[in-house]
Design a protein around this motif. Sequence first.
Motif, mmCIF file in Angstrom:
data_model
loop_
_atom_site.group_PDB
_atom_site.id
_atom_site.type_symbol
_atom_site.label_atom_id
_atom_site.label_comp_id
_atom_site.label_asym_id
_atom_site.label_seq_id
_atom_site.Cartn_x
_atom_site.Cartn_y
_atom_site.Cartn_z
ATOM 1 N N HIS A 1 0.821 -1.221 0.000
ATOM 2 C CA HIS A 1 0.000 0.000 0.000
ATOM 3 C C HIS A 1 0.851 1.266 0.000
ATOM 4 O O HIS A 1 0.390 2.319 -0.417
ATOM 5 N N LEU A 2 2.111 1.167 0.447
ATOM 6 C CA LEU A 2 2.998 2.334 0.395
ATOM 7 C C LEU A 2 3.755 2.403 -0.941
ATOM 8 O O LEU A 2 4.475 3.361 -1.193
ATOM 9 N N GLY B 1 -0.549 1.220 -3.684
ATOM 10 C CA GLY B 1 -0.952 2.603 -3.399
ATOM 11 C C GLY B 1 -0.989 3.437 -4.666
ATOM 12 O O GLY B 1 -1.924 4.210 -4.895
ATOM 13 N N THR C 1 -3.937 2.578 -6.771
ATOM 14 C CA THR C 1 -5.153 3.151 -6.184
ATOM 15 C C THR C 1 -5.303 4.618 -6.565
ATOM 16 O O THR C 1 -6.369 5.065 -7.005
ATOM 17 N N LEU C 2 -4.215 5.387 -6.408
ATOM 18 C CA LEU C 2 -4.281 6.813 -6.740
ATOM 19 C C LEU C 2 -4.535 7.007 -8.236
ATOM 20 O O LEU C 2 -5.271 7.918 -8.636
ATOM 21 N N GLN D 1 -8.222 6.231 -8.952
ATOM 22 C CA GLN D 1 -9.033 7.280 -8.342
ATOM 23 C C GLN D 1 -8.966 8.577 -9.143
ATOM 24 O O GLN D 1 -9.918 9.363 -9.147
ATOM 25 N N GLN E 1 3.686 11.423 -8.186
ATOM 26 C CA GLN E 1 3.404 10.552 -7.035
ATOM 27 C C GLN E 1 2.861 9.211 -7.504
ATOM 28 O O GLN E 1 3.272 8.151 -7.034
ATOM 29 N N SER F 1 -0.387 6.109 4.229
ATOM 30 C CA SER F 1 0.488 6.430 3.103
ATOM 31 C C SER F 1 0.491 7.941 2.880
ATOM 32 O O SER F 1 -0.405 8.654 3.334
ATOM 33 N N LEU F 2 1.508 8.429 2.196
ATOM 34 C CA LEU F 2 1.533 9.851 1.837
ATOM 35 C C LEU F 2 0.603 10.145 0.667
ATOM 36 O O LEU F 2 0.292 11.296 0.374
ATOM 37 N N LEU F 3 0.172 9.086 -0.016
ATOM 38 C CA LEU F 3 -0.713 9.277 -1.166
ATOM 39 C C LEU F 3 -2.128 9.578 -0.684
ATOM 40 O O LEU F 3 -2.607 8.991 0.287
ATOM 41 N N ASP F 4 -2.785 10.481 -1.374
ATOM 42 C CA ASP F 4 -4.102 10.934 -0.962
ATOM 43 C C ASP F 4 -5.208 9.986 -1.472
ATOM 44 O O ASP F 4 -5.908 10.294 -2.439
ATOM 45 N N THR F 5 -5.311 8.838 -0.819
ATOM 46 C CA THR F 5 -6.377 7.881 -1.153
ATOM 47 C C THR F 5 -6.961 7.369 0.159
ATOM 48 O O THR F 5 -6.396 7.610 1.228
ATOM 49 N N LEU G 1 -7.273 4.093 0.589
ATOM 50 C CA LEU G 1 -6.934 2.667 0.556
ATOM 51 C C LEU G 1 -6.732 2.113 1.963
ATOM 52 O O LEU G 1 -7.226 1.027 2.290
#
Lengths: 292, 292
Positions: free
Chosen positions: A146-147, A151, A154-155, A158, A171, B23-27, B29
């Motif tokens: 997920h990191l 992840g 997912t982004l 989205q 990113q 995570s640093l990602l804006d989701t 998840l």
Amino acid sequence: MNQKINHLTEEINQLLATSIEESLLDTNLEESMRYSLNAGGKRIRPVLLLLTLDMLSNDYKLGFSSALGLEMIHTYSLIHDDLPAMDDDDYRRGKLTNHKVFGEWKAILAGDALLTKAFDVIINDTTLDDAIKVKLIRRLSFSSGHLGMVGGQTLDMQSEGSAIDLTTLEQIHNAKTGALLKFAVMAAVDIAEPETLVATALEQYSEHLGLMFQIKDDLLDIYGDEQKLGKAVGSDIENDKSTYVSLLGRSGAEDKLAYHTQAAHQCLAQLPDHYNTENLEAIIQLFNNRES
Amino acid sequence: MNQKINHLTEEINQLLATSIEESLLDTNLEESMRYSLNAGGKRIRPVLLLLTLDMLSNDYKLGFSSALGLEMIHTYSLIHDDLPAMDDDDYRRGKLTNHKVFGEWKAILAGDALLTKAFDVIINDTTLDDAIKVKLIRRLSFSSGHLGMVGGQTLDMQSEGSAIDLTTLEQIHNAKTGALLKFAVMAAVDIAEPETLVATALEQYSEHLGLMFQIKDDLLDIYGDEQKLGKAVGSDIENDKSTYVSLLGRSGAEDKLAYHTQAAHQCLAQLPDHYNTENLEAIIQLFNNRES
């Protein structure tokens, strides 16, 4: 493509072909796993891993299990990405996608099993010390979870259909594509354990490669040759995806590709003279010039 | 339920609640991963692991990372099993399933990420030696992959709607349910490293527990109390699944449950006297008497 790359690609293909042992259970799950694993990808990630290790040490074969595990992770991610609930793709590399051949539920399970097998193949490597296996598994779980890759995926999912800025785009790609390319290079570092200066230069090299890969992907999706690509161009526009080309224009994207190409070369130039960087230079050329 | 089991369940719940870093990602998840991880399961597997380790050693906390990893694997398998392409369930433990809340594609990715995280949490345990981590990861990847849980789930899905014999039924459950229950017990053995006689008796104990678990499941699916179960009974009949009850009848299934209950007790009786088997006996009772 240089001869070394051809040779390693062939070795990887042979190892992958026998990497999934048959279960005693009467199912075709393993056939489904092998179908995608042996569908003829370019093996860029495992080749990069082995080339890096070959430069750093006198035994690139110590990287075989990591190379196989890495390709299994990459393959499972493609199977799941192609699912109807995700990108809903019927073809990949000119062949029917896993779920079109084996059905949706089995494709989900084949992906799960390949993901699990990636860790299995590394942990059961009898040529590596426990301490090195621990470093490799730590890096792989971080890079692909997920990191990292998941992840990023997912982004990316989205963000479809909405405008994103360049920071978000980077990113996405650093996580989705970059994390596994970095794993390829840094797994070799974990195994060969060179001095810090070398590890740092190679890490930066892998980051530039990751960005090159994605910028090139975006360029090919608009300006590529459909026959060479083996798929239709224009899918990013169709899916309303922000890309380097949509954000920077063609020449802006090409400039950025040139910048990271140059920067990747500079990273290799920092390495001590006794390292033969020829093959890692060839990888830069490959990433820069690829047509598929 | 005995006090020790309650206490361990509470400890596991607390550890799980903080096990997925942001995570640093804006989701969302991670929110999706945590939703299923903290949905209030009975935590049978991690509790069994910690109870076994508590009996074998003076530090059951060395089992925390394996217990968390195990529950993550179990949770990911439930998320994927519930998907429309698989069992298509809207509710689990009285709560909406992951894909009903977060959507199908995110549920697939949350499952992938939890599966990956299971390996991550064990490999990053700072209290275990590398040699033990390697044993644990080897066992977990075997137990949960195509030769274990995923293989069993595949055979189970494939067998729906067709008549299977008792041998196939046991194959399914040994792989699908039994493999993770065996992991629970044998991870404790990997960590505590008792003598072979103890390891063998505990492995057999775990196999009987696995079969007890499934026979009881089949009995509850027909004769259970819907309110206590938190779900409708009769789903096996509705899905045309072969079960211990359909193959052996109610009294045949109950006899078989009694047989494995007795056999599990006998395994514990083989252990040297200085082991306090009280809590592992309690687990047998729990498996035998559970109503949900």
